[in-house]
Write an enzyme that holds these catalytic residues in place. Sequence first.
Site, PDB file in Angstrom:
ATOM      1  N   ASP A 115     -35.383  30.652  17.444  1.00  0.00           N
ATOM      2  CA  ASP A 115     -36.512  30.473  16.515  1.00  0.00           C
ATOM      3  C   ASP A 115     -37.573  29.486  16.934  1.00  0.00           C
ATOM      4  OD1 ASP A 115     -35.533  31.893  14.309  1.00  0.00           O
ATOM      5  OD2 ASP A 115     -34.297  30.203  13.664  1.00  0.00           O
ATOM      6  N   GLU A 133     -29.815  34.082  17.083  1.00  0.00           N
ATOM      7  CA  GLU A 133     -31.237  33.943  16.752  1.00  0.00           C
ATOM      8  C   GLU A 133     -31.834  32.796  17.542  1.00  0.00           C
ATOM      9  OE1 GLU A 133     -32.109  34.396  12.492  1.00  0.00           O
ATOM     10  OE2 GLU A 133     -33.538  32.745  12.691  1.00  0.00           O
ATOM     11  N   ARG A 150     -25.752  13.528   9.572  1.00  0.00           N
ATOM     12  CA  ARG A 150     -25.470  14.902   9.155  1.00  0.00           C
ATOM     13  C   ARG A 150     -24.356  15.526   9.988  1.00  0.00           C
ATOM     14  NH1 ARG A 150     -30.372  18.904   9.211  1.00  0.00           N
ATOM     15  NH2 ARG A 150     -29.127  20.758   8.703  1.00  0.00           N
ATOM     16  N   ASP A 164     -27.677  25.377  12.405  1.00  0.00           N
ATOM     17  CA  ASP A 164     -27.579  23.913  12.329  1.00  0.00           C
ATOM     18  C   ASP A 164     -27.883  23.247  13.661  1.00  0.00           C
ATOM     19  OD1 ASP A 164     -26.940  23.942   9.666  1.00  0.00           O
ATOM     20  OD2 ASP A 164     -24.774  23.997  10.013  1.00  0.00           O
ATOM     21  N   ARG A 165     -28.902  23.762  14.340  1.00  0.00           N
ATOM     22  CA  ARG A 165     -29.278  23.151  15.619  1.00  0.00           C
ATOM     23  C   ARG A 165     -30.780  22.890  15.641  1.00  0.00           C
ATOM     24  NH1 ARG A 165     -25.787  27.401  17.901  1.00  0.00           N
ATOM     25  NH2 ARG A 165     -23.818  26.466  18.534  1.00  0.00           N
ATOM     26  N   GLU A 166     -31.278  22.318  14.532  1.00  0.00           N
ATOM     27  CA  GLU A 166     -32.719  22.120  14.429  1.00  0.00           C
ATOM     28  C   GLU A 166     -33.216  21.003  15.334  1.00  0.00           C
ATOM     29  OE1 GLU A 166     -30.840  22.084  11.561  1.00  0.00           O
ATOM     30  OE2 GLU A 166     -31.588  23.791  10.384  1.00  0.00           O
ATOM     31  N   GLN A 169     -40.716  23.502  14.617  1.00  0.00           N
ATOM     32  CA  GLN A 169     -39.252  23.422  14.475  1.00  0.00           C
ATOM     33  C   GLN A 169     -38.622  24.547  15.291  1.00  0.00           C
ATOM     34  OE1 GLN A 169     -37.127  22.488  10.780  1.00  0.00           O
ATOM     35  NE2 GLN A 169     -36.409  24.604  10.727  1.00  0.00           N
ATOM     36  N   GLU A 212     -40.613  27.921  14.645  1.00  0.00           N
ATOM     37  CA  GLU A 212     -41.222  27.929  13.312  1.00  0.00           C
ATOM     38  C   GLU A 212     -42.283  26.837  13.257  1.00  0.00           C
ATOM     39  OE1 GLU A 212     -38.028  29.455  10.100  1.00  0.00           O
ATOM     40  OE2 GLU A 212     -37.606  27.456  10.903  1.00  0.00           O
TER      41      GLU A 212
END
Length: 294
Positions: free
Chosen positions: A109, A107, A280, A134-136, A124, A111
Site C-alpha cells: 500500500d 497487499e 504498540r 500492522d506494518r505501517e 503512509q 496511502e
Amino acid sequence: MDSSSIWNLCLILASLAPSALCANLPRPVNVPFGRNYVPTWAYDHIKYFNGGSEVQLHLDKYTGTGFQSKGSYLFGHFSMNIKMVAGDSAGTVTAFYLTSQNSEHDEIDFEFLGNRTGQPYILQTNVFTGGKGDREQRIYLWFDPTLKYHTYSILWNLYQIVFFVDNIPIRVFKNAKNLGVRFPFNQPMKMYNSLWNADDWATRGGLEKTDWSKAPFIAHYKGFHIDGCETSVEAKFCATQGQRWWDQPRFRDLDASQWRWLRWVRRKFTIYNYCTDRKRYPKLSPECRTNRDI
Ligand SMILES: *[C@@H]1O[C@H](CO)[C@@H](O)[C@H](O)[C@H]1NC(C)=O
C-alpha cells in the site's frame, strides 16, 4: 537538486555505464488508461483527457471513486504518476496499492493522507502478508505532491518489495521467510487506485474533517505503467519465473546508493515506523532487522 532531476541524472549515468548506481530500473512506459486499467466504482466520477492518457478522480460528498488493473500479476514493476488533490485536501485519502483477492490476502500500500491548505501530506505505507498487516510506516515527502506529477512505484520480486518515490527507495520489505515471515509469492495481485473520504482517521488522526464546500476534490493520474508477470487469478506461480528483468541479481537487494537514499528518508522524513513502536508492538518484528529499519 530535486528528486526528479536526481532520477534524470541516474538515467543519464546509467546509459553511459550500466552500474550499481541507481540500480538501472527500466524507465516506465507511459500508456493510456485503457491499456492496463478499468474503473472499479462510481464510473461517472472518473474523467478522461487526451484520449485517456490522463485521468482525474473526483471525490464529492456523494462518493469517491477508483480504478483497477485488468490483469492479475505475480511480480513486476508498477508505477503511476500522480498529482495529489490541491488546496484543502484534509480528510481525503489517495491510494495506490496492489492487493490479492483471497481472504489471507497480500497487499502493498501507498496511502496519501491529505491536509489543510499549506500543511504537509503524509505518505503512509503498509505491507500485508497472509492477511497480516500492522506494518505501517509514515513519512513526509520532500516536495509538495500537489504542485506537479511525481512517480510512485513498486518493484516486487521473490526477494524484495521496494517502494519508490521518483525512483528513490522510501521503503524495502525483504523476503524474510528464513525468519518465519510470510512473503507474497504464490497469489497474484491486482493494482488499484482510489480517492475517498476518510476523515474519521486520515488527517491529524481524524481531528480535521473534510470541508465539503471545497468539493469536488480532484487527483490527477498519468503513466499507467505495468510490467509484470500476468497470470490467472488462481495461479500459484509465474510461468516465466526467474527469466524476467526484475528476477535478475541486481534487483534482489538495494545497492549501496539506494541504501543511502533510504537512510536519508529515514533520518529526515520518517514520522512513524512500526519497527520502533515498542509501545504498540513490544516484540520486534523479525523483518525489521533485515530491512535495516531499526
Ligand atoms: C497535517 O498538518 C499537521 C500540522 O502541520 C501535521 O501535524 C500533520 O502531520 C499533517 N498531516 C496529516 C495527514 O495529518
